[in-house]
Write a protein that holds these residues in place. Structure first.
Motif, PDB file in Angstrom:
ATOM      1  N   THR A   1       0.780  -1.915   0.166  1.00 46.33           N
ATOM      2  CA  THR A   1       0.411  -0.029   0.187  1.00 46.33           C
ATOM      3  C   THR A   1       0.757   0.603   0.215  1.00 46.33           C
ATOM      4  O   THR A   1       1.814   1.796   0.551  1.00 46.33           O
ATOM      5  CB  THR A   1      -1.039  -0.010   1.055  1.00 46.33           C
ATOM      6  N   CYS A   2       0.589   2.417  -0.683  1.00 47.24           N
ATOM      7  CA  CYS A   2       1.126   3.748  -1.194  1.00 47.24           C
ATOM      8  C   CYS A   2       0.482   4.578   0.188  1.00 47.24           C
ATOM      9  O   CYS A   2      -0.468   4.662   0.332  1.00 47.24           O
ATOM     10  CB  CYS A   2       1.410   4.179  -2.135  1.00 47.24           C
ATOM     11  N   LEU A   3       1.478   4.866   1.214  1.00 48.86           N
ATOM     12  CA  LEU A   3       1.632   6.070   2.044  1.00 48.86           C
ATOM     13  C   LEU A   3       1.958   7.136   1.650  1.00 48.86           C
ATOM     14  O   LEU A   3       2.832   7.629   0.602  1.00 48.86           O
ATOM     15  CB  LEU A   3       2.530   5.295   2.839  1.00 48.86           C
ATOM     16  N   LEU A   4       1.259   8.587   2.790  1.00 52.13           N
ATOM     17  CA  LEU A   4       2.109   9.889   2.510  1.00 52.13           C
ATOM     18  C   LEU A   4       1.796  10.141   1.020  1.00 52.13           C
ATOM     19  O   LEU A   4       2.503  10.910   1.203  1.00 52.13           O
ATOM     20  CB  LEU A   4       2.985   9.933   3.147  1.00 52.13           C
ATOM     21  N   GLU A   5       0.838   9.663   0.454  1.00 47.55           N
ATOM     22  CA  GLU A   5       1.465  10.618  -0.888  1.00 47.55           C
ATOM     23  C   GLU A   5       0.369  12.017  -1.186  1.00 47.55           C
ATOM     24  O   GLU A   5       1.273  12.096  -1.946  1.00 47.55           O
ATOM     25  CB  GLU A   5      -0.278   9.364  -1.175  1.00 47.55           C
ATOM     26  N   ASP A   6       0.528  12.534  -0.250  1.00 47.83           N
ATOM     27  CA  ASP A   6       0.194  14.217   0.066  1.00 47.83           C
ATOM     28  C   ASP A   6       1.063  14.443  -0.146  1.00 47.83           C
ATOM     29  O   ASP A   6       1.142  15.810   0.058  1.00 47.83           O
ATOM     30  CB  ASP A   6      -0.891  14.203   1.181  1.00 47.83           C
ATOM     31  N   TYR A   7       2.260  14.178   0.551  1.00 44.75           N
ATOM     32  CA  TYR A   7       3.462  14.429   0.700  1.00 44.75           C
ATOM     33  C   TYR A   7       4.505  14.163  -0.302  1.00 44.75           C
ATOM     34  O   TYR A   7       5.716  14.715  -0.029  1.00 44.75           O
ATOM     35  CB  TYR A   7       4.042  14.110   1.976  1.00 44.75           C
ATOM     36  N   GLU A   8       4.290  13.473  -0.686  1.00 45.63           N
ATOM     37  CA  GLU A   8       5.370  12.667  -2.220  1.00 45.63           C
ATOM     38  C   GLU A   8       6.044  13.773  -3.138  1.00 45.63           C
ATOM     39  O   GLU A   8       4.833  14.824  -3.421  1.00 45.63           O
ATOM     40  CB  GLU A   8       4.513  12.025  -3.494  1.00 45.63           C
ATOM     41  N   PRO A   9       7.045  13.815  -3.628  1.00 46.83           N
ATOM     42  CA  PRO A   9       7.994  14.694  -4.026  1.00 46.83           C
ATOM     43  C   PRO A   9       6.968  14.833  -5.813  1.00 46.83           C
ATOM     44  O   PRO A   9       6.810  13.801  -6.156  1.00 46.83           O
ATOM     45  CB  PRO A   9       9.782  14.521  -4.432  1.00 46.83           C
ATOM     46  N   GLU A  10       7.625  16.277  -6.580  1.00 39.30           N
ATOM     47  CA  GLU A  10       7.800  15.983  -7.794  1.00 39.30           C
ATOM     48  C   GLU A  10       7.648  15.041  -8.726  1.00 39.30           C
ATOM     49  O   GLU A  10       8.993  14.215  -8.332  1.00 39.30           O
ATOM     50  CB  GLU A  10       7.720  18.060  -8.686  1.00 39.30           C
ATOM     51  N   SER A  11       6.854  14.173  -9.958  1.00 37.36           N
ATOM     52  CA  SER A  11       7.025  13.195 -10.329  1.00 37.36           C
ATOM     53  C   SER A  11       8.532  13.078 -11.276  1.00 37.36           C
ATOM     54  O   SER A  11       8.664  15.260 -11.509  1.00 37.36           O
ATOM     55  CB  SER A  11       5.816  13.141 -11.449  1.00 37.36           C
ATOM     56  N   MET A  12       9.028  12.197 -11.676  1.00 34.03           N
ATOM     57  CA  MET A  12      10.303  11.916 -12.545  1.00 34.03           C
ATOM     58  C   MET A  12       9.279  12.013 -13.556  1.00 34.03           C
ATOM     59  O   MET A  12       9.753  10.974 -14.385  1.00 34.03           O
ATOM     60  CB  MET A  12      11.277  11.264 -11.615  1.00 34.03           C
ATOM     61  N   PRO A  13      10.406  12.643 -15.338  1.00 34.06           N
ATOM     62  CA  PRO A  13      10.497  12.343 -16.427  1.00 34.06           C
ATOM     63  C   PRO A  13      11.221  10.778 -16.762  1.00 34.06           C
ATOM     64  O   PRO A  13      12.141  10.756 -16.411  1.00 34.06           O
ATOM     65  CB  PRO A  13      10.303  13.266 -17.365  1.00 34.06           C
TER      66      PRO A  13
END
Length: 310
Positions: free
Chosen positions: A253-265
């Motif tokens: 399960t993914c956690l702390l999704e509201d705190y994720e860094p910007e996505s990487m291309p």
């Protein structure tokens, strides 16, 4: 032996680091390869190799000449391809490099289908977790994750990934779910590629939130960290594609999704732009369509449940 063939022999000998190996690659005898290199050095008035009893090394002049000759041979191949209409039926050897885990999960299956589709092609896939100088190391295509620095390389964006924090449902039932990065101090941490016992993880769109962690387990590969997390032992951080199947199947399960860094291309990069040979153009077109169709590599919003689906 003509000048073009001598150049081809030079490239083969340089890349194989030996006359015998380079000659075998070209279907020649070792003495023929030696004569070709000696002839080039005589024409240029410069030494291309330093020869020892054990190894063959390029001189500084030889290294620069290798880069120039690769460009010449690539341009010549592109001109030949255009003349014979080879875009629909590429031939030759395609050399690719990409990160280890991404290559295993994505590029290898695509490459196998590509070779089935183009039976006259051969391929070499080198899986390396470092940024490769594709000109100096003789690669046709490289896949890179992250923002690209300014360069003369041509790039085709094929997706994006996010850095995610994962845990098994069994772990969360036993230890609870962290709601903010600060809560991680109360949890078991599995860290990947950590040298010291204490380190720092950054969260937030601009990585503005720094959290000091003291992992109880440090491993050298993502696969090992993912396995530990799957077993319910602790929390592990990885890229979204590395967690994709386990999240889709409910193992993580993914956690702390509201705190994720910007996505990487994610980009496919090569050197020749529109003049790239048919083998490069055909593979990039083939891989681009497959990668862009994968939901794990396209869903970037945390509201989509890690951007992963079965």
């Amino acid at each position: 032996m003509d000048r073009i063939q001598s150049m081809q022999v030079f490239v083969a000998v340089a890349e194989e680091e030996g006359f015998a190996a380079g000659a075998r690659r070209m279907g020649l005898s070792a003495p023929s390869a030696t004569r070709a290199i000696n002839g080039l050095e005589t024409q240029l008035g410069a030494r291309l190799f330093t020869r020892t009893t054990r190894r063959l090394h390029l001189t500084d002049v030889g290294q620069r000449y290798l880069e120039d000759v690769r460009h010449i041979l690539t341009s010549l191949q592109a001109a030949d391809d255009t003349a014979r209409g080879a875009a629909s039926a590429p031939v030759g050897l395609l050399r690719l490099t990409c990160p280890n885990e991404f290559g295993r999960i994505y590029i290898l299956p695509i490459l196998l289908d590509y070779l089935d589709h183009y039976p006259d092609m051969r391929a070499e896939l080198v899986l390396l977790d470092r940024v490769v100088n594709i000109v100096e190391e003789g690669f046709d295509v490289a896949l890179r994750i992250g923002h690209l620095p300014s360069s003369t390389l041509s790039a085709v964006k094929v997706g994006a990934v996010r850095r995610v924090l994962c845990a098994a449902p069994a772990y969360l039932e036993r230890y609870g779910t962290p709601e903010t990065p600060a809560d991680l101090s109360a949890h078991r941490i599995v860290a990947v590629n950590v040298i010291s016992s204490a380190t720092e993880w950054r969260f937030g769109a601009q990585q503005e939130i720094a959290v000091r962690i003291a992992p109880q387990l440090c491993v050298s590969t993502v696969a090992a960290g993912r396995d530990a997390a799957r077993e319910g032992w602790g929390l592990c951080r990885m890229l979204s594609y590395q967690a994709g199947r386990d999240v889709a199947e409910g193992h993580l399960t993914c956690l702390l999704e509201d705190y994720e860094p910007e996505s990487m291309p994610i980009h496919l990069v090569h050197t020749e732009g529109r003049r790239a040979p048919a083998k490069v153009r055909s593979f990039i077109d083939f891989a681009r369509d497959r990668l862009r169709a994968d939901p794990v590599l396209q869903a970037l919003s945390s509201s989509k449940g890690c951007g992963l689906s079965a």
